[in-house]
Design an enzyme around this catalytic site. Structure first.
Site, short mmCIF file in Angstrom:
data_model
loop_
_atom_site.label_atom_id
_atom_site.label_comp_id
_atom_site.label_asym_id
_atom_site.label_seq_id
_atom_site.Cartn_x
_atom_site.Cartn_y
_atom_site.Cartn_z
N HIS A 93 -11.29 -5.13 -39.10
CA HIS A 93 -10.08 -5.82 -38.31
C HIS A 93 -8.78 -4.73 -38.26
O HIS A 93 -8.74 -3.92 -38.59
CB HIS A 93 -9.40 -6.90 -39.50
N ASP A 142 -14.74 -14.30 -40.31
CA ASP A 142 -15.88 -14.67 -39.43
C ASP A 142 -17.16 -14.47 -40.24
O ASP A 142 -18.34 -14.63 -39.76
CB ASP A 142 -16.02 -13.95 -38.19
#
Ligand code: CMC
Length: 427
Positions: free
Chosen positions: A305, A362
């Protein structure tokens, strides 16, 4: 001098104010940099640039903290509802019981789509990706709801915000129904926001649809986990589009288009496809080696991320929600074992440890959504549905800011310098 940052350019010192938010690192205010020095900063991907002031969401990526209006995401996911979090994001405070009832009622009164929009769907191929349908249909809303597109009018902004939040489940469910060839179902406003969405997606006119409370709760929690995430790519897209004065429906369509990419919202679809490709735990080492190979474009989807350099707090909640959904539906999925093992191997591998790559929101969401019955192509649609409240709240915050200007980044030009046009017969 305190609260000033000094820049030395071409032998001259320049001072810039240093701003402090309510929490988080200090920010150097370089708005006057060009006027004072004749120079720009260069920051592709905005890795060190704050593009706006915002009071909605705070992330501490090193500590794995995510707060909405100050409330930790874990507490909201456990105790709140998507409607309540939507109210919080839009209004800044948690609602009283009356405020929540009124808000939920108002949203439920906007769930229907203009009947003409059903015809619009029929223009798409049956095998169209539902995100393609969503981009088109949401963009088209501005052609249907002319009475709420004056962005200078706070009442118009409020109505268009409510419309977008309310109509997204209907639009998403219709995209699904269109793909599977089943009739569209009208909303049932006696159900909750999430229950209504599940019914419109999985119900059929011939039968009564029974909402399973545990699935409704899990879905609602998934919506909470996706509601907002400060200045990510799609939110920045919505703000940039909105900064020109474009109407809210057009801005949200722009956000949906950006979200679709596999580095952003499209990662949930890509993550499950990756787990399916890996299949069994014994094949994990091969994929770990591929992810580490600089010459191989393969990446572990659902990992890493831009902001989190620690476990994404949303992934923690997702992982426990997988178990709840499996229990409620009395199902299992061998891919969950593969995912758990993949996480364990990656988190013990020096490559992922050094680069601080952890599972993100996710990584596990696809396993839950698949267990509930959604095809992978719907995953990013569900992300868009939930993120709409964040987009709308951020858009409202930007438009209400008296200092708001059109977003207009500068560039480092590397093309040819001025030259004279050469006629075609001389080239
Ligand atoms: N697998 C393998 N290597 C990775 C991964 C990954 N998933 N993510 C980053 N890296 C490596 C990357 O190769 C780079 O290595 P090096 O420094 O040697 O060049 C380093 O880690 C930093 O990566 P980056 O691409 O420069 O970092 P970024 O902040 O620009 O990208 C990201 C962040 C999310 C796009 C990236 O981690 C990624 O592509 N992850 C997979 C896609 C994904 O799961 N996206 C969902 C994000 S969360 C939901 C959302 O916000 O939409």
């Amino acid at each position: 001098m305190a609260n000033q940052a000094k820049l030395n350019a071409a032998g001259k010192d320049f001072d810039f104010p240093v701003l402090q938010g309510s929490v988080g690192p200090e920010v150097i205010d370089i708005r006057k940099l060009y006027a004072q020095t004749g120079k720009f900063t260069f920051d592709p991907g905005f890795t060190s640039t704050a593009s706006c002031e915002s009071a909605l969401t705070y992330i501490d990526g090193d500590e794995g903290v995510l707060l909405h209006r100050g409330y930790p995401i874990g507490q909201l996911a456990e105790h709140s509802s998507f409607m309540e979090v939507s109210y919080l994001l839009l209004n800044g405070e948690l609602p009283s019981k009356d405020e929540l009832d009124t808000f939920s009622y108002t949203i439920s009164r906007h769930t229907m789509l203009h009947e003409q929009l059903a015809t619009f769907y029929r223009g798409f191929r049956r095998d169209a990706h539902p995100m393609a349908i969503m981009c088109g249909v949401v963009g088209a809303l501005s052609a249907f709801y002319h009475d709420s597109t004056d962005i200078a009018d706070p009442e118009h902004r409020k109505i268009s915000s409510h419309r977008l939040i309310a109509k997204m489940p209907t639009i998403a469910a219709m995209a699904y129904k269109y793909a599977v060839g089943q009739p569209f179902l009208y909303p049932d406003n006696n159900l909750s926001y999430t229950g209504n969405f599940l019914r419109m997606t999985f119900g059929v006119p011939a039968e009564e649809y029974e909402v399973i409370p545990a699935v409704e709760k899990a879905m609602d929690r998934i919506f909470i986990l996706h509601a907002d995430h400060e200045q990510n790519a799609s939110t920045s897209t919505v703000r940039l589009a909105g900064s020109s004065g474009a109407n809210p429906f057009a801005c949200i369509a722009a956000g949906i288009a950006c979200l679709w990419g596999p580095a952003h919202g499209g990662a949930n679809e890509a993550a499950l496809n990756m787990l399916k490709e890996i299949g069994t735990p014994d094949r994990i080492p091969h994929y770990i080696e591929r992810a580490k190979d600089k010459n191989d474009p393969f990446r572990l989807m659902g990992f890493g991320h831009r902001v989190y350099k620690n476990y994404d707090p949303r992934a923690t909640v997702m992982q426990s929600t997988v178990r709840e959904v499996f229990e409620a539906l009395k199902v299992t999925d061998p891919l969950f074992e593969t995912a758990l093992r993949l996480e364990e191997i990656a988190l013990n591998d020096p490559y992922f440890v050094e680069k601080k790559l952890f599972p993100n929101v996710d990584f596990y969401s696809g396993i839950i959504l698949s267990a509930i019955g959604f095809p992978t192509t719907m995953f990013t649609v569900l992300f868009a549905l939930a993120r709409t409240v964040g987009w709308v709240a951020q858009w409202n915050e930007m438009i209400s800011d008296p200092g708001q200007k059109i977003g207009r980044p500068r560039q480092l030009y590397t093309g040819p310098t001025q030259r004279d046009y050469v006629p075609l017969d001389k080239r």
